[in-house]
Scaffold this motif. Structure first.
Motif, mmCIF file in Angstrom:
data_model
loop_
_atom_site.group_PDB
_atom_site.id
_atom_site.type_symbol
_atom_site.label_atom_id
_atom_site.label_comp_id
_atom_site.label_asym_id
_atom_site.label_seq_id
_atom_site.Cartn_x
_atom_site.Cartn_y
_atom_site.Cartn_z
ATOM 1 N N GLY A 90 0.790 -1.220 0.000
ATOM 2 C CA GLY A 90 0.000 0.000 0.000
ATOM 3 C C GLY A 90 0.822 1.269 0.000
ATOM 4 O O GLY A 90 0.442 2.262 -0.626
ATOM 5 N N THR A 91 1.946 1.258 0.700
ATOM 6 C CA THR A 91 2.792 2.450 0.702
ATOM 7 C C THR A 91 3.551 2.592 -0.619
ATOM 8 O O THR A 91 3.716 3.693 -1.131
ATOM 9 N N ALA A 92 3.981 1.452 -1.172
ATOM 10 C CA ALA A 92 4.740 1.502 -2.427
ATOM 11 C C ALA A 92 3.880 1.965 -3.590
ATOM 12 O O ALA A 92 4.329 2.728 -4.458
ATOM 13 N N ILE A 93 2.625 1.547 -3.621
ATOM 14 C CA ILE A 93 1.809 1.869 -4.794
ATOM 15 C C ILE A 93 1.391 3.334 -4.807
ATOM 16 O O ILE A 93 1.220 3.928 -5.877
ATOM 17 N N ILE A 94 1.237 3.954 -3.629
ATOM 18 C CA ILE A 94 0.929 5.385 -3.685
ATOM 19 C C ILE A 94 2.175 6.194 -4.047
ATOM 20 O O ILE A 94 2.063 7.259 -4.669
ATOM 21 N N ASP A 95 3.351 5.678 -3.698
ATOM 22 C CA ASP A 95 4.578 6.328 -4.168
ATOM 23 C C ASP A 95 4.683 6.222 -5.687
ATOM 24 O O ASP A 95 5.082 7.168 -6.367
ATOM 25 N N GLU A 96 4.304 5.057 -6.205
ATOM 26 C CA GLU A 96 4.419 4.801 -7.645
ATOM 27 C C GLU A 96 3.363 5.548 -8.451
ATOM 28 O O GLU A 96 3.671 6.125 -9.503
ATOM 29 N N LEU A 97 2.132 5.554 -7.975
ATOM 30 C CA LEU A 97 1.007 6.040 -8.790
ATOM 31 C C LEU A 97 0.319 7.276 -8.209
ATOM 32 O O LEU A 97 -0.641 7.768 -8.807
ATOM 33 N N GLY A 98 0.811 7.784 -7.081
ATOM 34 C CA GLY A 98 0.158 8.931 -6.457
ATOM 35 C C GLY A 98 0.080 10.148 -7.353
ATOM 36 O O GLY A 98 -0.963 10.809 -7.449
ATOM 37 N N ASP A 99 1.178 10.478 -8.045
ATOM 38 C CA ASP A 99 1.184 11.652 -8.923
ATOM 39 C C ASP A 99 0.175 11.492 -10.059
ATOM 40 O O ASP A 99 -0.544 12.446 -10.406
ATOM 41 N N GLU A 100 0.120 10.313 -10.650
ATOM 42 C CA GLU A 100 -0.830 10.075 -11.734
ATOM 43 C C GLU A 100 -2.265 10.183 -11.232
ATOM 44 O O GLU A 100 -3.137 10.752 -11.894
ATOM 45 N N HIS A 101 -2.511 9.638 -10.036
ATOM 46 C CA HIS A 101 -3.856 9.736 -9.458
ATOM 47 C C HIS A 101 -4.242 11.191 -9.241
ATOM 48 O O HIS A 101 -5.366 11.608 -9.571
ATOM 49 N N GLN A 158 -8.554 -3.137 -2.612
ATOM 50 C CA GLN A 158 -8.175 -1.925 -1.908
ATOM 51 C C GLN A 158 -8.189 -0.737 -2.869
ATOM 52 O O GLN A 158 -7.706 -0.830 -3.997
ATOM 53 N N ILE A 159 -8.758 0.370 -2.391
ATOM 54 C CA ILE A 159 -8.878 1.576 -3.209
ATOM 55 C C ILE A 159 -8.145 2.704 -2.504
ATOM 56 O O ILE A 159 -8.534 3.127 -1.405
ATOM 57 N N ALA A 160 -7.088 3.185 -3.123
ATOM 58 C CA ALA A 160 -6.321 4.300 -2.570
ATOM 59 C C ALA A 160 -6.678 5.578 -3.317
ATOM 60 O O ALA A 160 -6.757 5.580 -4.549
ATOM 61 N N ALA A 161 -6.896 6.652 -2.569
ATOM 62 C CA ALA A 161 -7.240 7.940 -3.190
ATOM 63 C C ALA A 161 -6.808 9.071 -2.270
ATOM 64 O O ALA A 161 -6.866 8.954 -1.036
ATOM 65 N N HIS A 162 -6.388 10.159 -2.872
ATOM 66 C CA HIS A 162 -5.964 11.337 -2.133
ATOM 67 C C HIS A 162 -7.201 12.030 -1.563
ATOM 68 O O HIS A 162 -8.184 12.239 -2.275
ATOM 69 N N GLU A 163 -7.144 12.417 -0.310
ATOM 70 C CA GLU A 163 -8.318 12.996 0.342
ATOM 71 C C GLU A 163 -8.743 14.322 -0.268
ATOM 72 O O GLU A 163 -9.915 14.706 -0.166
ATOM 73 N N GLU A 164 -7.811 15.036 -0.925
ATOM 74 C CA GLU A 164 -8.182 16.299 -1.560
ATOM 75 C C GLU A 164 -8.683 16.103 -2.991
ATOM 76 O O GLU A 164 -9.270 17.022 -3.575
ATOM 77 N N ILE A 165 -8.455 14.933 -3.543
ATOM 78 C CA ILE A 165 -8.925 14.626 -4.901
ATOM 79 C C ILE A 165 -10.253 13.870 -4.843
ATOM 80 O O ILE A 165 -11.179 14.145 -5.615
ATOM 81 N N VAL A 166 -10.347 12.936 -3.915
ATOM 82 C CA VAL A 166 -11.567 12.149 -3.716
ATOM 83 C C VAL A 166 -11.971 12.303 -2.252
ATOM 84 O O VAL A 166 -11.343 11.704 -1.373
ATOM 85 N N GLY A 198 -0.676 14.394 0.992
ATOM 86 C CA GLY A 198 0.676 14.742 0.568
ATOM 87 C C GLY A 198 0.690 15.367 -0.810
ATOM 88 O O GLY A 198 -0.364 15.590 -1.436
ATOM 89 N N ALA A 199 1.898 15.630 -1.322
ATOM 90 C CA ALA A 199 2.039 16.283 -2.628
ATOM 91 C C ALA A 199 3.379 15.935 -3.250
ATOM 92 O O ALA A 199 4.338 15.594 -2.566
ATOM 93 N N ASP A 200 3.407 16.010 -4.586
ATOM 94 C CA ASP A 200 4.648 15.900 -5.358
ATOM 95 C C ASP A 200 5.479 14.675 -4.987
ATOM 96 O O ASP A 200 6.685 14.763 -4.720
ATOM 97 N N GLY A 201 4.820 13.524 -4.947
ATOM 98 C CA GLY A 201 5.535 12.280 -4.707
ATOM 99 C C GLY A 201 5.782 11.949 -3.254
ATOM 100 O O GLY A 201 6.251 10.853 -2.940
ATOM 101 N N ALA A 202 5.488 12.874 -2.348
ATOM 102 C CA ALA A 202 5.679 12.623 -0.917
ATOM 103 C C ALA A 202 4.307 12.379 -0.284
ATOM 104 O O ALA A 202 3.656 13.309 0.198
#
Length: 385
Positions: free
Chosen positions: A133-144, A161-169, A197-201
């Protein structure tokens, strides 16, 4: 045994704190796994309060000595159900044995499932693979963040499992998407995994929410039907889809879980207080963080005396686990392991309760003590004086 000796049981599950690979571990690729044993060997464990109850008498654990005069009863249990996930383990603890494992998707979910999910949510999907879960948001967070597409992933467990940024979704929207997936799928759990978070972090937040299948009749529903309180702490209500629960406190970490358990212990309820402490598994087992796992175990042990001191004379404390997650072992998934059982309370006889043939023995014991329902699996007569 007077049936009124025990009127309340506090059942605390240390999520993933296994005590050695199960007899059938080779069927799961887990031969050699040993969560407590390997952590003790690697970095040592300082768990004096669980040692008082007999933890060190169960198996060799570095830093946890055998106790010649234990204050609690102690034993080990094997899992009968097929699987090694949280839902399967907790359901068996509550008396429901799964003859067939929940479906898993080690190659990702079929295209027709993803397409239907995307159609119902109105959002695209990225990921769709087994991942940390931590690796995939590092990998795909910017695209999401750039596209609004949902990150979907799974593991060796039966999870969507569904990961989403709280400010986007927004959380309510993410939870609604999980409800859509729950309607579509027969996986053990659908899990919301919000992050910030932002910009890969990026980092996950404590607003996780689990959506389990509804269990069959079990200890919780039977206790509730008998007029008993069933007080849930942590993700217990999620694991059982709210069935059989009379009160629930959601928590964000182990220490909040201990606080909520103490709150219930301080009230005039009777029946069951059922607690899950998830940090061992979520933050340290899956991330293979042996030092973090060590600290987490020791933090719980430091607070164990508060729980013991809060017990009434007619209370029983049971500490156990639901599976393993050996941070020294290969991969990032749960491990098929036996679980420890520790018992404490005024009426506990400090004895070995032996090797139990199912996690269900815990439910059998609780139901005998609280409802007078006797069964062969119960260790009530062995451990309660």
């Amino acid at each position: 045994m007077s049936k009124n000796k025990i009127n309340r049981v506090a059942l605390v599950v240390l999520d993933s704190v296994g005590i050695g690979y199960a007899d059938d571990a080779d069927e799961y690729g887990d031969l050699g796994a040993n969560t407590l044993g390997h952590i003790g060997d690697a970095v040592g464990l300082n768990l004096p309060n669980m040692a008082r109850l007999g933890l060190g008498n169960l198996a060799p654990i570095g830093g946890v000595p055998r106790n010649l005069n234990p204050e609690g009863a102690f034993g080990i249990a094997k899992e009968v159900s097929k699987g090694k996930d949280t839902t399967t383990g907790h359901w068996e603890i509550a008396g429901e044995i799964l003859e067939e494992a929940f479906p898993t998707y080690l190659d990702g979910f079929p295209e027709e499932i993803i397409n239907e999910f995307s159609k119902r949510t109105g959002r695209g999907v990225i990921g769709n693979k087994v991942a940390s879960g931590t690796a995939i948001i590092d990998e795909l967070g910017d695209e999401h963040v750039a596209t609004g597409n949902l990150i979907v992933y799974t593991s060796a467990d039966s999870v969507f499992q569904i990961a989403a940024h709280e400010e986007i979704v927004p959380l309510d929207e993410l939870y609604r998407y999980c409800e859509i997936a729950r309607e579509m799928l027969q996986v053990g759990r659908v899990i919301a995994r919000p992050f910030i978070g932002a910009d890969g972090a990026y980092s996950r937040t404590a607003n996780r929410h689990d959506y389990a299948l509804e269990p069959g009749d079990n200890m919780l529903s039977r206790l509730k039907a008998a007029g008993q309180d069933v007080c849930a702490v942590g993700k217990i209500s999620d694991i059982f889809a709210g069935k059989g629960i009379t009160q629930s406190i959601r928590t964000k970490n182990n220490m909040e879980g201990v606080d909520a358990t103490l709150k219930f212990l301080g009230e005039g309820n009777k029946g069951l207080i059922f607690t899950n402490l998830v940090d061992f598994d979520m933050h340290f087992g899956h991330r293979r963080d042996v030092w973090g796992y060590k600290r987490c175990l020791e933090e719980f042990d430091v607070r164990l005396p508060e729980i013991l001191d809060a017990l009434r004379d007619d209370d029983l404390l049971i500490i156990t686990a639901d599976h393993g997650n050996d941070p020294i072992f290969k991969g990032t998934d749960h491990t098929r392991e036996h679980i420890p059982i520790l018992l404490a309370g005024k009426h506990v006889d400090p004895v070995r309760i032996g090797f139990r043939q199912s996690f269900k023995d815990i439910a059998d014991t609780i139901e005998e003590l609280l409802m007078g329902v006797e069964s062969e699996g119960s260790f009530a007569k062995t451990a309660i004086r």
